[in-house]
Design an enzyme around this catalytic site. Structure first.
Site, PDB file in Angstrom:
ATOM      1  N   HIS A 103       0.844  -1.193   0.000  1.00  0.00           N
ATOM      2  CA  HIS A 103       0.000   0.000   0.000  1.00  0.00           C
ATOM      3  C   HIS A 103       0.878   1.240   0.000  1.00  0.00           C
ATOM      4  O   HIS A 103       2.095   1.156   0.197  1.00  0.00           O
ATOM      5  CB  HIS A 103      -0.914   0.010   1.231  1.00  0.00           C
ATOM      6  CG  HIS A 103      -0.158  -0.101   2.517  1.00  0.00           C
ATOM      7  ND1 HIS A 103       0.028  -1.307   3.172  1.00  0.00           N
ATOM      8  CD2 HIS A 103       0.508   0.819   3.264  1.00  0.00           C
ATOM      9  CE1 HIS A 103       0.752  -1.107   4.256  1.00  0.00           C
ATOM     10  NE2 HIS A 103       1.066   0.176   4.335  1.00  0.00           N
ATOM     11  N   ASP A 169      -4.576   0.177  -0.788  1.00  0.00           N
ATOM     12  CA  ASP A 169      -3.825  -0.970  -1.314  1.00  0.00           C
ATOM     13  C   ASP A 169      -3.414  -0.724  -2.760  1.00  0.00           C
ATOM     14  O   ASP A 169      -4.209  -0.217  -3.575  1.00  0.00           O
ATOM     15  CB  ASP A 169      -4.687  -2.233  -1.273  1.00  0.00           C
ATOM     16  CG  ASP A 169      -4.695  -2.881   0.093  1.00  0.00           C
ATOM     17  OD1 ASP A 169      -4.478  -2.167   1.094  1.00  0.00           O
ATOM     18  OD2 ASP A 169      -4.943  -4.105   0.159  1.00  0.00           O
ATOM     19  N   ASP A 199       7.108  -5.979   3.956  1.00  0.00           N
ATOM     20  CA  ASP A 199       5.938  -5.721   4.786  1.00  0.00           C
ATOM     21  C   ASP A 199       4.687  -6.351   4.175  1.00  0.00           C
ATOM     22  O   ASP A 199       4.514  -6.356   2.952  1.00  0.00           O
ATOM     23  CB  ASP A 199       5.753  -4.203   4.923  1.00  0.00           C
ATOM     24  CG  ASP A 199       4.594  -3.830   5.824  1.00  0.00           C
ATOM     25  OD1 ASP A 199       4.627  -4.218   7.010  1.00  0.00           O
ATOM     26  OD2 ASP A 199       3.643  -3.168   5.350  1.00  0.00           O
ATOM     27  N   GLU A 241       7.306 -10.708   6.168  1.00  0.00           N
ATOM     28  CA  GLU A 241       6.305 -10.655   7.230  1.00  0.00           C
ATOM     29  C   GLU A 241       5.099 -11.449   6.730  1.00  0.00           C
ATOM     30  O   GLU A 241       4.212 -10.922   6.072  1.00  0.00           O
ATOM     31  CB  GLU A 241       5.894  -9.207   7.533  1.00  0.00           C
ATOM     32  CG  GLU A 241       4.885  -9.112   8.667  1.00  0.00           C
ATOM     33  CD  GLU A 241       4.173  -7.783   8.743  1.00  0.00           C
ATOM     34  OE1 GLU A 241       3.699  -7.418   9.841  1.00  0.00           O
ATOM     35  OE2 GLU A 241       4.040  -7.101   7.702  1.00  0.00           O
TER      36      GLU A 241
END
Length: 549
Positions: A103, A169, A199, A241
């Site tokens: 995003h 997003d 991320d 992540e």
């Protein structure tokens, strides 16, 4: 070249704005961080993970990126960053940075262009719907966001956001977006960084709950990411992540050609369940996860700089952890997490803290610390949300804890001044002068971990004992063997190994919470203090049974 360096790494997460103010404006910066590299080298960490430092409105600690090609002016400039990287390399410290490609900020010029002109190419950089869809996934931050679709007047349509409404997003399936992502990566790789922490990789790989936001070929996209990295630097890595269910983990590792490492969220959930119940079994269950491919690695952690997300536990299990470590409502967040630092969670109990970190460093994979862990930094629950665990580093007992020289009113965020975790009781300077301090102990732990490469390269075998509160792991690698025991309970224990392969008389102490009586030919049982731990080298390794139990 050392392309698998991350298998031996000790990671250390830093929020630059919270670490050290180098120019006297009340905010941490790259000059300040550079001035503390000697401290980090002495601590023994080998790779720094820098949280976002890009130009940003800073509504979500920098994870709302406005410009990927510039540095937040409070933190310095590209020259400062370049000098920091060079200084880190002089000390053999690697650096990875956050890659936030799921995003952008709603202040990014792409989003402005997308909103102002629905016919522009930038409109397709995001996910839009003229009508608000009826079926949508729940918001990621319950209590702070009520929906995942927000209306944009300029575009006359709703845009999708998994996280906050100011973080629309990106449509990563769009080839133009993919091109921009590769360009961003190439830009930062030119500074000789050692890779990226990716991320929100969970959603990037297609686990979205929204058809319009799914990548049709996520594996192909990930291969593009990997190629972009390795073309620039064969030793650079992608650390994901990825908080996913066990059956989806192979999607991220592949056969070793996708992500190099994943944060082990599943193990972290069950680590805390084991710590809360003072039982080894939850950790044993989590260790049944399949080992990554040979070229890949788990990155293990106790706390990161978000909330402790307990979403993998059942409601009953989560409540057990809440009751033990977050008994008050203001210690919890999002109905699933804890917004506390480890030291206060364990009531500042030094023995308990040592055991927890010893356990972390002995688990299969590479360990991650967050800044301040090494001195027992506390949290400030008066701060909003996850900011509670991002207070400034406490360097000494002087003005602003040595973080900055400005008047306290000009600080971007104040360090802890009072109480058991305040600057007078918890700071790096006083602990550096005390060989019995937590900081001095942490240095010994990092040195010991570097001498025990088996942990990073071999698989762990759980050894059965006659005590459910004791966790015993063994590793064998290149003809060497380790046996590591932890007592998760607050009471002393005596236990016996139930193994045909390992015997107490074979064990030579190399690290522990104190100096125990050495084992002898007559030793049958082993002792551990309350929250005790012992690391052993195995002498005269027997090979009658490769099963070990």
């Amino acid at each position: 070249m050392d392309e698998l360096w991350y298998k031996d790494a000790i990671f250390y997460a830093i929020d630059v704005e919270s670490f050290q103010d180098g120019n006297g404006d009340g905010v941490g910066d790259f000059r300040g961080l550079t001035s503390r590299l000697d401290y980090l080298e002495d601590l023994g960490v080998t790779c720094l993970w820098l949280l976002p430092f890009f130009t940003s409105p800073n509504l979500d600690n920098g994870y709302d990126v406005k410009d990927y090609y510039s540095i937040d002016s409070r933190l310095g400039n590209l020259q400062d960053f370049s000098e920091f990287i060079a200084a880190a390399k002089e000390r053999n410290i690697r650096v990875i940075i956050d890659l936030i490609i799921h995003h952008t900020s709603n202040e990014h010029h792409w989003f402005h262009a997308a909103s102002n002109d629905p016919s522009s190419k930038f409109h397709k950089f995001y996910i839009w719907s003229e009508e608000k869809p009826e079926k949508t996934p729940p918001p990621s931050f319950p209590g702070q966001e009520n929906d995942v679709w927000t209306y944009e007047k300029r575009a006359g349509a709703f845009y999708f956001h998994h996280f906050y409404s100011f973080q629309p997003d990106l449509n990563i399936d769009n080839p133009d977006v993919q091109y921009e992502i590769m360009s961003i990566m190439e830009f930062w790789l030119a500074f000789k960084i050692d890779g990226f922490r990716v991320d929100a990789a969970t959603f990037i790989m297609g686990d979205n709950g929204v058809k319009e936001d799914e990548i049709r070929n996520p594996v192909g996209f990930l291969k593009k990411l990997c190629k972009t990295v390795t073309d620039k630097n064969k030793e650079a890595i992608l650390l994901a992540e990825a908080d996913v269910e066990p059956q989806k983990i192979p999607d991220f590792f592949g056969k070793g050609e996708r992500f190099n490492s994943l944060f082990n969220f599943i193990l972290d959930n069950y680590l805390f369940l084991g710590l809360a119940r003072e039982e080894a079994q939850p950790i044993v269950e989590a260790l049944k996860l399949p080992m990554p491919p040979k070229a890949c690695q788990w990155t293990n952690f106790l706390r990161n700089l978000d909330e402790l997300n307990l979403g993998k536990l059942t409601e009953e299990e989560r409540q057990d952890v809440f009751k033990k470590f977050a008994p008050k409502e203001d210690m919890r967040i999002y109905n699933r997490g804890i917004r506390r630092r480890l030291a206060p969670m364990l009531n500042g109990n030094r023995q308990h803290l040592e055991m927890a970190y010893s356990l972390l460093f002995s688990l299969p994979g590479s360990p991650l610390l967050i800044y301040g862990d090494e001195i027992g930094l506390g949290e400030n629950l008066d701060l909003e949300g996850r900011t509670s665990v991002r207070t400034p580093m406490q360097w000494n007992a002087g003005t602003n804890g040595g973080f900055s020289t400005v008047p306290a009113k000009n600080l971007f965020r104040a360090p802890l001044l009072q109480g058991p975790y305040g600057i007078k009781k918890v700071n790096a300077e006083s602990q550096q002068q005390d060989e019995n301090s937590l900081l001095s102990w942490m240095k010994r732990l990092t040195r010991m971990r570097k001498h025990c490469r088996e942990i990073g390269w071999a698989s762990a075998t759980v050894q059965n004992t006659d005590n459910p509160q004791v966790l015993v792991l063994t590793y064998e690698y290149e003809g060497n063997a380790l046996l590591i025991a932890h007592n998760l309970s607050g009471k002393p224990v005596r236990f016996k190994l139930k193994s045909r392969r390992y015997h107490a008389r074979q064990l030579i102490d190399i690290f522990g919470n104190r100096k125990y009586e050495p084992t002898t030919e007559e030793t049958i049982q082993l002792d551990l203090d309350e929250y005790g731990y012992r690391w052993f080298r195995v002498n005269r390794l027997k090979i009658e049974s490769k099963d070990g139990n």
